[in-house]
Design a protein around this motif. Structure first.
Motif: not given
Length: 210
Positions: A146-154, A197-204
């Motif tokens: 989650i933390v690693e994905t947040e770093k990419i998106l947020k 939710l983060l992965i969905y947001e990333f794909g979107r």
């Protein structure tokens, strides 16, 4: 709690009641897109939506605090009416400060449910079995993802400590080792939904950038 925490709790309540997203949106008089935004933590939930959700059986206390109201079935109809009236005040606060909204929502609902909490006192003496080291590592790995994905998106990603604080509040515990075995699946599902939710947001975002 942050918007993502409220969103996760809303999803849990909708699924607990057996509603699809489309059906729940129709029952609460919002569009499917509005509900998607609520459940992705993108926007604040309106007072009208919260009132409609309450009438469907949604535990508003759980949405704002992560702590379930254990006596929804025994609250009198009069108290239910008073609770829904308080939802309007909570909704107005949401648009300003989420943290203050949490406090207001908690006080509004707990005021009507606190008298029944003593029914659970006899459960304190039951033996508690806690999760194993392997299960702790599984949860910690989900937090890391989650933390690693947040770093990419947020722009302002959540830290591991922040994610843990949300999980600990959701499971009402002070450490990984104090998570009861019976709550492991709940904790794992909470983190997996967050990650989804983060992965969905990333794909979107990827699709929109093309």
């Amino acid at each position: 709690m942050q918007l993502i925490d409220l969103a996760m709790n809303l999803i849990n309540e909708r699924e607990r009641l057996g509603y699809s997203r489309k059906n729940f949106a129709a029952q609460t008089n919002v569009s499917s897109e509005s509900l998607r935004l609520y459940e992705s933590g993108k926007v604040n939930m309106s007072a009208e939506f919260l009132l409609a959700a309450t009438k469907l059986g949604v535990d508003i206390q759980f949405i704002f605090t992560g702590i379930r109201s254990m006596n929804l079935d025994v609250v009198s109809s009069k108290n239910k009416e008073e609770i829904t009236e308080n939802v309007y005040a909570v909704g107005n606060l949401i648009s300003g400060n989420v943290n203050n909204s949490v406090i207001a929502a908690s006080e509004a609902v707990v005021h009507h449910t606190q008298i029944y909490s003593n029914k659970r006192e006899n459960e304190k003496n039951k033996e508690i079995i806690y999760i194993t080291d392997k299960e702790i590592r599984n949860l910690q790995e989900l937090v890391r993802q989650i933390v690693e994905t947040e770093k990419i998106l947020k722009k302002k990603p959540r830290t591991a400590r922040s994610v843990w604080q949300s999980l600990s509040a959701y499971c009402n515990t002070s450490s990984y080792k104090c998570i009861a075995l019976k709550d492991y699946e709940k904790a794992e599902t909470y983190l997996k939904k967050w990650l989804s939710l983060l992965i969905y947001e990333f794909g979107r975002n990827k699709l929109q950038s093309k």
